[in-house]
Write a protein that holds these residues in place. Sequence first.
Motif, PDB file in Angstrom:
ATOM      1  N   UNK A  92      57.110  71.003  16.395  1.00 34.47           N
ATOM      2  CA  UNK A  92      56.450  69.915  16.898  1.00 34.47           C
ATOM      3  C   UNK A  92      56.308  68.761  15.750  1.00 34.47           C
ATOM      4  N   UNK A  93      55.847  69.471  14.705  1.00 30.66           N
ATOM      5  CA  UNK A  93      55.741  68.547  13.354  1.00 30.66           C
ATOM      6  C   UNK A  93      57.063  67.674  13.137  1.00 30.66           C
ATOM      7  N   UNK A  94      58.159  68.210  13.074  1.00 31.89           N
ATOM      8  CA  UNK A  94      59.398  67.867  12.733  1.00 31.89           C
ATOM      9  C   UNK A  94      59.796  67.025  13.955  1.00 31.89           C
ATOM     10  N   UNK A  95      59.328  67.316  15.013  1.00 34.37           N
ATOM     11  CA  UNK A  95      59.862  66.176  16.342  1.00 34.37           C
ATOM     12  C   UNK A  95      59.004  64.862  15.813  1.00 34.37           C
ATOM     13  N   UNK A  96      57.607  64.828  15.673  1.00 31.40           N
ATOM     14  CA  UNK A  96      56.793  63.747  15.314  1.00 31.40           C
ATOM     15  C   UNK A  96      57.524  62.930  14.011  1.00 31.40           C
ATOM     16  N   UNK A  97      57.786  63.688  13.217  1.00 32.63           N
ATOM     17  CA  UNK A  97      58.249  63.085  11.708  1.00 32.63           C
ATOM     18  C   UNK A  97      59.618  62.347  12.322  1.00 32.63           C
ATOM     19  N   UNK A  98      60.179  62.995  13.045  1.00 35.17           N
ATOM     20  CA  UNK A  98      61.721  62.304  13.351  1.00 35.17           C
ATOM     21  C   UNK A  98      61.514  61.237  14.095  1.00 35.17           C
ATOM     22  N   UNK A 126      53.890  63.522  25.165  1.00 34.62           N
ATOM     23  CA  UNK A 126      53.932  62.188  24.293  1.00 34.62           C
ATOM     24  C   UNK A 126      55.210  62.066  23.539  1.00 34.62           C
ATOM     25  N   UNK A 127      55.946  62.922  23.048  1.00 35.65           N
ATOM     26  CA  UNK A 127      56.981  62.585  22.300  1.00 35.65           C
ATOM     27  C   UNK A 127      58.072  62.444  23.095  1.00 35.65           C
ATOM     28  N   UNK A 128      58.144  63.075  24.155  1.00 42.14           N
ATOM     29  CA  UNK A 128      59.246  62.477  25.384  1.00 42.14           C
ATOM     30  C   UNK A 128      59.140  61.123  26.009  1.00 42.14           C
ATOM     31  N   UNK A 129      57.829  60.766  25.908  1.00 45.48           N
ATOM     32  CA  UNK A 129      57.658  59.131  26.345  1.00 45.48           C
ATOM     33  C   UNK A 129      58.117  58.363  25.278  1.00 45.48           C
ATOM     34  N   UNK A 130      57.767  58.360  23.963  1.00 52.86           N
ATOM     35  CA  UNK A 130      58.304  57.865  22.902  1.00 52.86           C
ATOM     36  C   UNK A 130      59.631  57.720  22.889  1.00 52.86           C
ATOM     37  N   UNK A 131      60.268  58.828  23.080  1.00 43.38           N
ATOM     38  CA  UNK A 131      61.810  59.178  22.886  1.00 43.38           C
ATOM     39  C   UNK A 131      62.387  58.206  23.890  1.00 43.38           C
ATOM     40  N   UNK A 132      62.094  58.256  24.946  1.00 42.59           N
ATOM     41  CA  UNK A 132      62.532  57.699  26.299  1.00 42.59           C
ATOM     42  C   UNK A 132      62.507  55.945  25.787  1.00 42.59           C
ATOM     43  N   UNK A 133      61.395  55.589  25.516  1.00 36.58           N
ATOM     44  CA  UNK A 133      61.211  54.246  25.181  1.00 36.58           C
ATOM     45  C   UNK A 133      62.035  53.656  23.990  1.00 36.58           C
ATOM     46  N   UNK A 134      62.181  54.525  22.778  1.00 37.53           N
ATOM     47  CA  UNK A 134      63.252  54.305  21.860  1.00 37.53           C
ATOM     48  C   UNK A 134      64.570  54.391  22.247  1.00 37.53           C
ATOM     49  N   UNK A 135      65.014  55.097  23.052  1.00 40.96           N
ATOM     50  CA  UNK A 135      66.461  55.161  23.677  1.00 40.96           C
ATOM     51  C   UNK A 135      66.927  53.980  24.566  1.00 40.96           C
ATOM     52  N   UNK A 136      65.553  53.479  25.224  1.00 42.18           N
ATOM     53  CA  UNK A 136      65.845  52.488  26.189  1.00 42.18           C
ATOM     54  C   UNK A 136      66.054  51.158  25.394  1.00 42.18           C
ATOM     55  N   UNK A 137      64.995  51.221  24.328  1.00 38.40           N
ATOM     56  CA  UNK A 137      65.043  50.028  23.342  1.00 38.40           C
ATOM     57  C   UNK A 137      66.498  49.954  22.688  1.00 38.40           C
ATOM     58  N   UNK A 177      71.185  59.694  14.401  1.00 38.02           N
ATOM     59  CA  UNK A 177      70.910  61.190  14.008  1.00 38.02           C
ATOM     60  C   UNK A 177      69.198  61.512  14.079  1.00 38.02           C
ATOM     61  N   UNK A 178      68.525  60.715  14.078  1.00 33.53           N
ATOM     62  CA  UNK A 178      67.010  61.276  14.187  1.00 33.53           C
ATOM     63  C   UNK A 178      66.788  61.293  15.378  1.00 33.53           C
ATOM     64  N   UNK A 179      67.552  60.723  16.237  1.00 30.30           N
ATOM     65  CA  UNK A 179      67.044  60.745  17.832  1.00 30.30           C
ATOM     66  C   UNK A 179      67.846  62.273  18.064  1.00 30.30           C
ATOM     67  N   UNK A 180      69.183  62.352  17.817  1.00 26.98           N
ATOM     68  CA  UNK A 180      69.519  63.737  18.096  1.00 26.98           C
ATOM     69  C   UNK A 180      68.832  64.950  17.633  1.00 26.98           C
ATOM     70  N   UNK A 181      68.271  64.640  16.524  1.00 27.48           N
ATOM     71  CA  UNK A 181      67.717  65.820  15.853  1.00 27.48           C
ATOM     72  C   UNK A 181      66.095  66.203  16.391  1.00 27.48           C
ATOM     73  N   UNK A 182      65.598  65.039  16.981  1.00 27.96           N
ATOM     74  CA  UNK A 182      64.289  64.789  17.569  1.00 27.96           C
ATOM     75  C   UNK A 182      64.620  65.606  19.021  1.00 27.96           C
ATOM     76  N   UNK A 183      65.641  65.290  19.683  1.00 33.42           N
ATOM     77  CA  UNK A 183      65.860  66.066  20.977  1.00 33.42           C
ATOM     78  C   UNK A 183      66.100  67.336  20.805  1.00 33.42           C
TER      79      UNK A 183
END
Length: 191
Positions: free
Chosen positions: A165-171, A31-42, A75-81
């Motif tokens: 995982x919680x930090x990932x979702x928050x970021x 789930x976070x990987x999919x959201x991350x991909x969509x955010x980076x694409x947008x 910054x939040x994307x880099x930290x999420x990754x």
Amino acid sequence: MIEQIAEISFYKDLYESESARKHQIDNSVQFPTTILTLLIGAFYYILTSEVLDIIKPESILYKAFLVIIISAFVVSIIMTITFLLIMFHNIKNKYKYIPSPENLKERQLLLFEHYTNNHCELKKKEKKRNGIKYSKAEFEKELLEYYIECANNNQMINDRRLKEYYYTRTLLMISIISLTLMVSIILTQNI
């Protein structure tokens, strides 16, 4: 002493539940990987489109706010990754498992041999009976220790991974909010 009061099945269940929990955490990365991909694409679409060129040079306040929002997003994307990689690949810690069945079998045979050979004063039949009795008791004690040690270690690792995982979702939420603000600023500037 713990072997006298503990139920090995309880600790075995704990060990197995932590193993199952490990697999659940591994599967939660999708789930976070999919959201991350969509955010980076947008974000890539916004940066490569001509939308950013439309912002008027005289609106310095908008540009400054947009730069702050873009920085927060990056910054939040880099930290999420980073947290996602740490969580998924479990870089910091290693799970513990009980020894392989072959090693356990060898240990049982070694214990049986040890306890059988250490009762010289007994008859052959009694030596075998005592060897079985004492080696079984010692093996169960060792197995209980394996289950306790492994379950404890794996539980601590799973707890840390869930925190990551919680930090990932928050970021990810911060990234979504930043992207939403970015789009809002661009749209309000164009009106």
